[in-house]
Write an enzyme that holds these catalytic residues in place. Structure first.
Site, short mmCIF file in Angstrom:
data_model
loop_
_atom_site.label_atom_id
_atom_site.label_comp_id
_atom_site.label_asym_id
_atom_site.label_seq_id
_atom_site.Cartn_x
_atom_site.Cartn_y
_atom_site.Cartn_z
N HIS A 133 -5.93 9.49 2.55
CA HIS A 133 -4.70 8.69 2.63
C HIS A 133 -4.56 7.68 1.50
O HIS A 133 -4.05 6.57 1.70
CB HIS A 133 -4.58 8.01 3.99
CG HIS A 133 -4.65 8.98 5.13
ND1 HIS A 133 -3.62 9.81 5.48
CD2 HIS A 133 -5.68 9.29 5.96
CE1 HIS A 133 -3.98 10.58 6.48
NE2 HIS A 133 -5.24 10.30 6.79
N ASN B 217 18.35 4.26 -5.75
CA ASN B 217 18.10 5.71 -5.82
C ASN B 217 18.83 6.35 -6.99
O ASN B 217 18.48 7.45 -7.40
CB ASN B 217 18.51 6.40 -4.53
CG ASN B 217 17.60 6.05 -3.38
OD1 ASN B 217 16.39 6.12 -3.51
ND2 ASN B 217 18.18 5.64 -2.27
N SER C 266 -10.56 5.02 1.09
CA SER C 266 -9.48 5.49 1.96
C SER C 266 -8.42 4.42 2.17
O SER C 266 -8.71 3.22 2.20
CB SER C 266 -10.05 5.88 3.33
OG SER C 266 -10.93 6.96 3.19
#
Length: 132
Positions: free
Chosen positions: A40, A58, A77
């Site tokens: 992750h 965007n 992680s």
């Protein structure tokens, strides 16, 4: 599964590099030889443009800033590596860290934002705490 996305820039992965389950790597990113990413981990070589508040972010041009992770470094992680960061050779990034700036060779960095807490002293042949 892991997501490798080169839509915004190349993703180059060195020999014997490992990318943990659930990680996301979005280019431009260059990962060196024998680099290990835990589970992750999120790495992105860009940010959305947001300078013009009259235009949806965007629809604005991406701000591309490549990420470099040099040979034999390991990213714990659940860590996040932000655009434009250069992580040196044989660096250890602790789990859950958010790396916002460059980390030099032979360093241990932890936290949010990540800060260097130890560096390897080549002459003493040991890890030495970094004073605040």
């Amino acid at each position: 599964f892991t997501v490798i996305n080169n839509g915004a820039g190349d993703v180059i992965i060195g020999d014997n590099a490992r990318i943990g389950i659930g990680s996301v790597v979005i280019g431009p990113v260059q990962i060196g030889n024998k680099v290990g990413l835990g589970q992750h981990v999120f790495i992105s070589g860009f940010n959305h443009g947001f300078q013009d508040v009259t235009i949806d972010s965007n629809e604005q041009e991406l701000e591309k800033k490549p990420v470099f992770i040099d040979d034999e470094s390991h990213i714990g992680s659940n860590s996040v590596i932000l655009a434009g960061v250069h992580i040196g050779k044989k660096v250890q990034v602790g789990a859950g860290s958010v790396v916002t700036k460059d980390i030099p060779d032979l360093s241990l960095a932890v936290g949010n934002p990540a800060r260097i807490v130890k560096q390897y002293d080549v002459e003493k042949k040991q890890w030495v705490k970094v004073s605040k």
